[in-house]
Design a protein around this motif. Structure first.
Motif, PDB file in Angstrom:
ATOM      1  N   SER A 108       7.558   9.851  -9.660  1.00  0.00           N
ATOM      2  CA  SER A 108       6.352   9.586  -8.870  1.00  0.00           C
ATOM      3  C   SER A 108       6.470  10.333  -7.539  1.00  0.00           C
ATOM      4  O   SER A 108       7.507  10.236  -6.869  1.00  0.00           O
ATOM      5  N   GLN A 125       3.879  13.615 -13.643  1.00  0.00           N
ATOM      6  CA  GLN A 125       4.655  12.442 -13.215  1.00  0.00           C
ATOM      7  C   GLN A 125       5.003  11.621 -14.468  1.00  0.00           C
ATOM      8  O   GLN A 125       4.138  11.353 -15.304  1.00  0.00           O
ATOM      9  N   ARG A 183       6.312   8.549 -14.190  1.00  0.00           N
ATOM     10  CA  ARG A 183       6.036   7.139 -13.868  1.00  0.00           C
ATOM     11  C   ARG A 183       5.055   7.047 -12.700  1.00  0.00           C
ATOM     12  O   ARG A 183       5.353   6.434 -11.671  1.00  0.00           O
ATOM     13  N   GLY A 184       3.912   7.694 -12.893  1.00  0.00           N
ATOM     14  CA  GLY A 184       2.887   7.688 -11.850  1.00  0.00           C
ATOM     15  C   GLY A 184       2.432   6.260 -11.574  1.00  0.00           C
ATOM     16  O   GLY A 184       2.227   5.484 -12.499  1.00  0.00           O
ATOM     17  N   ARG A 185       2.302   5.933 -10.297  1.00  0.00           N
ATOM     18  CA  ARG A 185       1.973   4.553  -9.930  1.00  0.00           C
ATOM     19  C   ARG A 185       0.552   4.458  -9.402  1.00  0.00           C
ATOM     20  O   ARG A 185       0.109   5.284  -8.611  1.00  0.00           O
ATOM     21  N   ARG A 203      -2.723   1.539  -8.041  1.00  0.00           N
ATOM     22  CA  ARG A 203      -2.881   0.313  -7.248  1.00  0.00           C
ATOM     23  C   ARG A 203      -2.723  -0.898  -8.143  1.00  0.00           C
ATOM     24  O   ARG A 203      -2.804  -0.803  -9.356  1.00  0.00           O
ATOM     25  N   TRP A 215      -0.343   5.234 -13.377  1.00  0.00           N
ATOM     26  CA  TRP A 215      -1.332   6.305 -13.229  1.00  0.00           C
ATOM     27  C   TRP A 215      -1.006   7.386 -14.249  1.00  0.00           C
ATOM     28  O   TRP A 215       0.046   8.006 -14.196  1.00  0.00           O
ATOM     29  N   TYR A 226      -1.099  15.734  -8.478  1.00  0.00           N
ATOM     30  CA  TYR A 226      -0.339  14.563  -8.039  1.00  0.00           C
ATOM     31  C   TYR A 226       0.328  14.953  -6.729  1.00  0.00           C
ATOM     32  O   TYR A 226       1.208  15.824  -6.735  1.00  0.00           O
ATOM     33  N   SER A 263       1.572  13.627  -2.578  1.00  0.00           N
ATOM     34  CA  SER A 263       1.767  12.551  -1.598  1.00  0.00           C
ATOM     35  C   SER A 263       2.071  13.161  -0.246  1.00  0.00           C
ATOM     36  O   SER A 263       2.853  14.121  -0.151  1.00  0.00           O
ATOM     37  N   ASP A 308     -11.617   4.798  -4.619  1.00  0.00           N
ATOM     38  CA  ASP A 308     -11.708   5.459  -5.927  1.00  0.00           C
ATOM     39  C   ASP A 308     -12.780   6.535  -5.839  1.00  0.00           C
ATOM     40  O   ASP A 308     -13.818   6.322  -5.210  1.00  0.00           O
ATOM     41  N   ILE A 340      -6.259   6.756  -4.994  1.00  0.00           N
ATOM     42  CA  ILE A 340      -5.351   6.922  -3.857  1.00  0.00           C
ATOM     43  C   ILE A 340      -4.434   5.705  -3.789  1.00  0.00           C
ATOM     44  O   ILE A 340      -4.911   4.565  -3.907  1.00  0.00           O
ATOM     45  N   GLY A 346      -0.743   8.779  -1.371  1.00  0.00           N
ATOM     46  CA  GLY A 346      -0.637   9.498  -2.646  1.00  0.00           C
ATOM     47  C   GLY A 346      -2.003   9.713  -3.271  1.00  0.00           C
ATOM     48  O   GLY A 346      -2.789   8.775  -3.413  1.00  0.00           O
ATOM     49  N   GLY A 376      -4.063  11.065  -6.614  1.00  0.00           N
ATOM     50  CA  GLY A 376      -4.049  11.484  -8.014  1.00  0.00           C
ATOM     51  C   GLY A 376      -5.441  11.984  -8.340  1.00  0.00           C
ATOM     52  O   GLY A 376      -6.420  11.243  -8.189  1.00  0.00           O
TER      53      GLY A 376
HETATM   54  C1  BTN Z   1      -5.187   4.097  -8.228  1.00  0.00           C
HETATM   55  O1  BTN Z   1      -4.709   3.165  -8.884  1.00  0.00           O
HETATM   56  O2  BTN Z   1      -6.390   4.344  -8.246  1.00  0.00           O
HETATM   57  C2  BTN Z   1      -4.282   4.913  -7.354  1.00  0.00           C
HETATM   58  C3  BTN Z   1      -3.643   6.044  -8.105  1.00  0.00           C
HETATM   59  C4  BTN Z   1      -2.739   6.900  -7.247  1.00  0.00           C
HETATM   60  C5  BTN Z   1      -2.010   7.940  -8.054  1.00  0.00           C
HETATM   61  C6  BTN Z   1      -1.243   8.909  -7.184  1.00  0.00           C
HETATM   62  S1  BTN Z   1      -0.687  10.300  -8.107  1.00  0.00           S
HETATM   63  C7  BTN Z   1       0.276  10.795  -6.758  1.00  0.00           C
HETATM   64  C8  BTN Z   1       0.899   9.560  -6.170  1.00  0.00           C
HETATM   65  N1  BTN Z   1       2.120   9.220  -6.850  1.00  0.00           N
HETATM   66  C9  BTN Z   1       2.025   8.089  -7.537  1.00  0.00           C
HETATM   67  O3  BTN Z   1       2.924   7.575  -8.217  1.00  0.00           O
HETATM   68  N2  BTN Z   1       0.817   7.560  -7.350  1.00  0.00           N
HETATM   69  C10 BTN Z   1      -0.010   8.369  -6.488  1.00  0.00           C
END
Ligand code: BTN
Length: 275
Positions: A33, A57, A59-61, A63, A68, A76, A78, A120, A131, A148, A150
């Motif tokens: 991430s 990513q 393990r993209g995270r 909210r 993600w 991606y 940050s 969003d 974000i 961050g 995405g």
């Molecule tokens: C959402 O849930 O709407 C927020 C998503 C955010 C994703 C971005 S991708 C770059 C950064 N790294 C992550 O793990 N998450 C954020």
């Protein structure tokens, strides 16, 4: 289109026409991430404006503890920020990030990106960007903030559960997006809006632009209440503190500052909740 990979290693470094945003860049072909990596770099003392970006990513995270979806083709990225203002003000950074990403998408693609409060981004009522803002603070002082972004730029496919709600710039616009130009535009817009915000530590100078892109405005929204219930109200726009002003059925105004506000016609109620 030239590959993101070669571009980021070279071209993007030259490209951001900024004073501080993205002047230091850490780029990865694949990472767990970018937010997690940015946090580690912040702990090591990297400067304000440091950018962490990746092609993929693992393990993209998202909210609310969600994941993600982060395959090749997306953006991606940050940013590490070291603000000199009280932690209470930091939640407005999320709105500034959404505004900046929306402006950058519009500028680079001509697509009609709108904001669903707080952060969003939607095109044709489908989510194309999210974000995730995270903060380290103690004793009333911000150590750092990670913002961050995405963006589903050239993402071709989404898993079953996301298909109806999510889309990409490529799908909506019908053509490939130059991700380096998009990243450079996000950095430039963010730096400009952040600098405007820090003049007053409020949204007063950005409120007009933000509300102009706000898709909630004039629409019925559902406000989360206790016990998994929701109350319907009509959204009017954000105030100078970044709160969403809604008019309730009895005519009273309320400033909503947190929680997942749903937009009728776009969002469905989470399972197990009631109106
Ligand atoms: C959402 O849930 O709407 C927020 C998503 C955010 C994703 C971005 S991708 C770059 C950064 N790294 C992550 O793990 N998450 C954020």
């Amino acid at each position: 289109m030239r590959g993101f990979r070669e571009d980021l290693a070279g071209e993007l470094k030259e490209k951001p026409d900024t004073a501080w945003a993205g002047q230091e860049i850490f780029y990865y072909e694949e990472i767990d991430s970018t937010n997690v990596r940015a946090r580690a770099l912040a702990e090591e003392g990297c400067p304000h404006g440091t950018l962490v970006a990746a092609d993929v990513q693992s393990r993209g995270r998202g909210r609310w503890g969600r994941t993600w979806h982060s395959p090749a083709g997306g953006v991606y990225m940050s940013l590490v920020l070291r603000p000199d203002f009280p932690p209470i003000k930091a939640r407005m950074l999320t709105l500034i990030a959404a505004l900046s990403a929306a402006e950058a998408i519009r500028e680079c693609t001509g697509l009609d990106a709108g904001i669903k409060w707080p952060n969003d981004l939607l095109i044709n009522e489908k989510k194309v960007s999210g974000i995730l803002t995270e903060m380290a603070a103690s004793a009333g002082h911000i150590g750092y903030v990670i913002v961050g972004f995405g963006i589903n730029a050239n993402t071709d496919a989404f898993p079953k559960g996301l298909k109806i709600k999510a889309s990409s710039l490529k799908k909506e616009g019908g053509c490939q997006v130059d991700v380096c130009s998009l990243i450079a535009a996000v950095l430039k817009c963010f730096e400009k809006n952040y600098d405007i915000f820090t003049e007053t530590l409020g949204m007063e100078k950005l409120q007009g632009k933000y509300n102009g892109l706000l898709i909630n405005k004039g629409r019925t929204v559902k406000i989360p209440r206790d016990g998994g219930t929701y109350e319907e109200a009509c959204a009017a726009g954000i105030n100078r503190d970044g709160e969403l002003i809604v008019r309730r059925a009895d005519g009273t105004l309320e400033a909503v500052y947190a929680g997942e506000v749903l937009v009728c016609g776009i969002d469905s109620l989470p399972p197990g909740s009631e109106k």
